[in-house]
Design a protein around this motif. Structure first.
Motif, PDB file in Angstrom:
ATOM      1  N   ARG A 160      -6.642  -1.661 -16.588  1.00  0.00           N
ATOM      2  CA  ARG A 160      -6.051  -0.404 -16.706  1.00  0.00           C
ATOM      3  C   ARG A 160      -4.680  -0.047 -16.956  1.00  0.00           C
ATOM      4  O   ARG A 160      -4.628   1.160 -17.256  1.00  0.00           O
TER       5      ARG A 160
ATOM      6  N   ASP B 166       2.934  -6.822  -7.278  1.00  0.00           N
ATOM      7  CA  ASP B 166       3.911  -5.728  -7.153  1.00  0.00           C
ATOM      8  C   ASP B 166       4.684  -6.147  -8.244  1.00  0.00           C
ATOM      9  O   ASP B 166       5.979  -5.559  -8.729  1.00  0.00           O
TER      10      ASP B 166
ATOM     11  N   ASP C 128      -4.897  -0.122  -7.637  1.00  0.00           N
ATOM     12  CA  ASP C 128      -6.094   0.712  -7.936  1.00  0.00           C
ATOM     13  C   ASP C 128      -5.211   1.880  -6.833  1.00  0.00           C
ATOM     14  O   ASP C 128      -4.739   2.158  -5.477  1.00  0.00           O
TER      15      ASP C 128
ATOM     16  N   SER D 195      -5.003   2.047  -2.711  1.00  0.00           N
ATOM     17  CA  SER D 195      -5.103   1.243  -2.518  1.00  0.00           C
ATOM     18  C   SER D 195      -3.822   1.551  -1.284  1.00  0.00           C
ATOM     19  O   SER D 195      -2.521   2.119  -1.374  1.00  0.00           O
ATOM     20  N   MET D 196      -4.381   0.771  -0.196  1.00  0.00           N
ATOM     21  CA  MET D 196      -3.313   1.439   1.359  1.00  0.00           C
ATOM     22  C   MET D 196      -1.455   0.787   1.021  1.00  0.00           C
ATOM     23  O   MET D 196      -1.121   0.773   1.839  1.00  0.00           O
ATOM     24  N   SER D 197      -1.382  -0.012   0.599  1.00  0.00           N
ATOM     25  CA  SER D 197       0.005  -0.539  -0.115  1.00  0.00           C
ATOM     26  C   SER D 197       0.517   0.283  -0.127  1.00  0.00           C
ATOM     27  O   SER D 197       2.190   0.338   0.525  1.00  0.00           O
TER      28      SER D 197
ATOM     29  N   TYR E 108       5.420  -8.389   1.825  1.00  0.00           N
ATOM     30  CA  TYR E 108       5.572  -8.410  -0.150  1.00  0.00           C
ATOM     31  C   TYR E 108       6.505  -9.516  -0.776  1.00  0.00           C
ATOM     32  O   TYR E 108       7.070 -10.182   0.435  1.00  0.00           O
TER      33      TYR E 108
ATOM     34  N   GLU F  93      -7.821  -6.926   0.383  1.00  0.00           N
ATOM     35  CA  GLU F  93      -6.908  -6.686   0.811  1.00  0.00           C
ATOM     36  C   GLU F  93      -6.027  -7.479   1.562  1.00  0.00           C
ATOM     37  O   GLU F  93      -5.513  -7.752   1.418  1.00  0.00           O
ATOM     38  N   GLU F  94      -6.541  -7.191   2.963  1.00  0.00           N
ATOM     39  CA  GLU F  94      -5.944  -7.511   4.039  1.00  0.00           C
ATOM     40  C   GLU F  94      -6.362  -9.190   5.103  1.00  0.00           C
ATOM     41  O   GLU F  94      -6.181  -9.807   5.756  1.00  0.00           O
TER      42      GLU F  94
ATOM     43  N   THR G 273       0.327   3.957   2.633  1.00  0.00           N
ATOM     44  CA  THR G 273       1.131   3.512   3.890  1.00  0.00           C
ATOM     45  C   THR G 273       2.537   3.933   3.528  1.00  0.00           C
ATOM     46  O   THR G 273       3.444   4.097   4.447  1.00  0.00           O
TER      47      THR G 273
END
Lengths: 443, 370
Positions: free
Chosen positions: B167, B123, A382, A385-387, B316, B111-112, A390
């Protein structure tokens, strides 16, 4: 559903609709409630247009929908004007690389630009100077007129018009942000309301709308800013040495003096410039001897090949109607990103033009954001998205904060003729000139 | 608590650390209690036929409390034995796992929030899937690298992995046994018109769709799933059946090691709260060796096994050679045609039986996945 939407919107303007139904309704089809744009760039200046262009040409964005909103009309440059524009930018080699990555640099080369290999900075209160040049034959930078850059960008935007839509004369008047996660039923997209009442939805809004950024204000991002009590006067000059040498001037000075400079007639203006360059009214003996003392010491310690010291230029005449003034200030946004929002260019940071860095910082923002968005798109993420946003913010804040602080410091240092500060900067200049790594770093 | 301690000491001959054992027992408690409650009639039947286990079961029935590893293992083996003999519903979904995930269903897309580690795992796993699938095609459409591919996301949960794949251009079919998860996933994809067309969700288990989707998918993804499945062998067989020849199976899961117990359960669930309590059951973790042997014996040739490591401070994930915690595996279906085996016979027999509490709905658990 799109048809119904179009008809209801065209309702209040029956005359227009009847006359040219396709033209007035076409926008509604494109911006129907079903379309969610992947990226909307607000602000079609050099930085905004370059961002939209870079995204449009990126391979991982081939399937995406990008929109560029520009409040002004479309500027078409049929033929390059004879006279040079007074608004020019100094483009660093990094920015030139970005522009050539989506083909805009070729257009610029076909129009006009000027490479420079050496930069020399004189101090008005002493004999000190600092010279930047590259040992190899690479260009240090390029001077390009802003209109030329905009024209190149517009051409490249047209080349990817299947992905990038440009809306001219469209100004965003309102934004609605995605609700907090707890409101699961609300739309997760950013909604933008345009001046004509239509709304757009987007996954990511990029604010490139200048130092009075509407996006930044609407998002509630704090902006640290102050105005310098200075204005800049820009003009195009003809130098006396060679017949075809034109030069661009940016003179930062107090508001009153700037107003005077703009209003005086051409001969007086030329005299003012020449005396500013050549006058030693501000030189004091003390500074002079202190300066030459350090120069001697430096020459002992580090004998260096002294390239020909260039004398300050003398100005012959100034182009008619090329004098303009604009106020100067500094600004830095506390945050560059929020969920689904990113700021680039002057919206994020506004800097004094003395270092010629403003637009280059903006192009640097574009490179970084493009890299992050491209990787995100290739991973199906997306885009809002903040990931990864940032990641962009960290990259750029680190770089820009240092540059902003240095520029501000230099500006304050050079605004004074108080002896201790003049001594400091004289010596500082000489040392920096002698110590090559410092020069490379600074440049 | 006194009774509990008594019980613990009664089982004290176990190998595990007593306290750790208690913790495991605590994590196990909801499962055991409900199992004991639900399988009333079957329990009595068992007591009659297997008197030597009567004492254990009775004690547990009256004081459903802390158990150690050994007792759990023993009970589980008895239970499985009994299930095999008396149950006709052999599926891979564990109903208790379903219950665990029901409670968290609406939190997927924060997401958080509690699913943040899964969001950031994308990822690693999306590029892993994407790159391995791109190796099988000669050229791809820029911007939509996976276009034309049909992918099955088993145990898709809230659609965290399904949407990125959509997507990238693939047609994705996401299934999950928890209907709240599918509701959340459908609600979320409805906002994006492009994804709405490319993704389809259904509340079902893998076994339920095997017949209609035989050899349909270019790729099957079971990410953070096999550690929740009741019957791994059947699950893998079903995956194989729905894959096209030379189709790819992607699995990400957790290794069964002391380290994964210490970090994956004790630290992640109990101490740091990175993973919601009760999400994982250590003994259901699968080691890469065991997974590889099951895959190879079912006609899936293992191409890659790679370790993944989560950094809780940065949030991560990173690739790692060490597979002792999390790992990802990629296997490819060989070209040899399917042959029926004993497992399939049992499988076909199940469909008539009603879904008793005992039954494990075939399919996968959408818990801390996607």
């Amino acid at each position: 559903m799109a048809t119904r939407l179009a008809v209801s919107r065209c309702g209040p303007l029956p005359a227009a609709a009847r006359r040219s139904p396709l033209v007035s309704c076409r926008r509604w089809f494109g911006a129907s409630a079903d379309t969610v744009y992947d990226v909307v760039v607000s602000g079609g200046g050099m930085v905004g247009a370059a961002m939209a262009c870079a995204l449009g040409h990126d391979i991982h964005f081939h399937d995406k929908k990008i929109l560029l909103l520009e409040a002004g009309p479309k500027k078409v440059l049929e033929k390059l004007p004879e006279t040079y524009s007074n608004r020019v930018s100094s483009i660093s080699p990094g920015s030139a690389t970005l522009l050539s990555s989506f083909g805009a640099w070729d257009h610029i080369c076909n129009m006009r630009y000027r490479a420079f290999r050496r930069m020399q900075v004189w101090d008005g209160c002493s004999e000190a100077l600092i010279m930047f040049d590259k040992d190899n034959l690479d260009d240090m930078g390029y001077i390009v007129e802003n209109d030329v850059i905009m024209n190149a960008l517009t051409k490249q935007l047209e080349a990817v018009s299947d992905r990038v839509t440009v809306l001219y004369r469209s100004k965003a008047v309102g934004y609605s942000w995605p609700g907090p996660f707890s409101m699961a039923d609300s739309s997760p997209w950013v909604h933008i309301t345009l001046g004509d009442g239509s709304t757009l939805q987007t996954t990511l809004l990029i604010g490139a709308d200048g130092h009075n950024s509407g996006v930044r204000q609407a998002a509630g991002i704090q902006n640290v800013s102050w105005n310098y009590d200075q204005s800049a006067v820009v003009a195009t000059l003809h130098l006396s040495e060679l017949s075809d040498t034109l030069s661009s001037l940016v003179w930062s000075t107090s508001h009153d003096h700037a107003a005077q400079l703009v209003s005086m007639d051409k001969e007086e203006f030329v005299d003012a410039i020449n005396s500013a360059f050549w006058s030693d009214a501000n030189h004091t003996d003390f500074i002079g001897s202190a300066g030459s003392m350090l120069q001697y010491a430096v020459a002992l310690l580090k004998p260096s090949k002294v390239s020909a010291r260039q004398l300050p230029p003398s100005v012959a005449k100034v182009d008619a109607k090329s004098r303009v003034l604009f106020p100067l200030g500094l600004g830095h946004a506390a945050e560059y990103v929020r969920p689904r929002v990113a700021l680039i260019g002057d919206a994020a940071h506004r800097v004094h033009p003395l270092a010629g860095q403003g637009v280059n910082m903006g192009f640097g923002d574009i490179s970084s954001l493009l890299h992050h968005l491209s990787t995100a798109a290739f991973s199906g993420k997306d885009l809002g998205s903040m990931s990864h946003l940032t990641g962009y913010e960290t990259d750029r804040q680190r770089h820009n904060t240092a540059l902003l602080a240095a520029t501000d410091l230099l500006k304050r240092l050079y605004s004074t003729s108080a002896t201790p500060l003049v001594l400091l900067r004289t010596w500082g200049l000489q040392v920096t000139n002698a110590v090559s790594p410092l020069k490379v770093r600074g440049h | 608590m006194g009774g509990g301690r008594l019980l613990s000491s009664f089982w004290g001959r176990s190998l595990g650390v007593l306290r750790a054992g208690c913790r495991v027992g605590q994590a196990q408690r909801p499962r055991l209690t409900s199992w004991a409650v639900c399988s009333n009639s079957q329990l009595i039947w068992t007591l009659q036929s297997k008197p030597w286990v009567f004492d254990e079961y009775r004690t547990m029935w009256f004081k459903s409390c802390r158990m150690t590893f050994l007792s759990l293992n023993r009970m589980k083996s008895y239970w499985q034995l009994w299930t095999r003999l008396y149950s006709t519903s052999q599926t891979t979904v564990d109903s208790n796992e379903v219950k665990t995930f029901l409670a968290m269903a609406h939190k997927w897309w924060d997401e958080e929030g509690m699913f943040a580690p899964l969001h950031s795992m994308n990822d690693l796993r999306v590029p892993f899937i994407r790159d391995n699938l791109l190796k099988t095609v000669a050229n791809h459409h820029p911007g939509k690298p996976l276009s034309g591919m049909k992918i099955l996301d088993v145990g898709c949960g809230g659609g965290l992995l399904t949407e990125p794949l959509g997507r990238l251009g693939a047609s994705v079919f996401g299934i999950d046994p928890v209907d709240e998860n599918i509701k959340t996933a459908q609600h979320h994809k409805a906002f994006d018109p492009v994804l709405d067309k490319r993704i389809e969700y259904r509340v079902c288990s893998l076994e339920e769709i095997v017949e209609e989707t035989e050899e349909t998918f270019d790729a099957v993804i079971a990410s953070e799933v096999v550690e929740h499945v009741a019957d791994l062998e059947t699950f893998i067989q079903c995956c194989r059946q729905v894959l096209k020849p030379t189709g790819s199976l992607f699995i990400t899961t957790i290794n069964k090691t002391q380290l994964s117990y210490a970090l994956g359960i004790v630290f992640a669930e109990q101490i740091a709260g990175i993973v919601p309590k009760g999400t994982h059951t250590w003994e259901k973790f699968v080691s890469p060796e065991k997974l590889e042997s099951i895959l190879e014996s079912n006609g899936l040739s293992v191409q890659t096994v790679a370790g993944m490591l989560y950094n809780p401070f940065s949030g991560y994930w990173h690739w790692n050679e060490n597979t002792s915690l999390n790992y990802a595996a990629h296997a490819v279906k060989s070209m040899v045609p399917d042959h029926s085996g004993p497992a399939e016979v049992v499988f076909k027999g199940e469909t008539e039986e009603p879904q008793a509490e005992v039954s494990t709905i075939p399919g996968v658990h959408g818990e801390l996945k996607k």
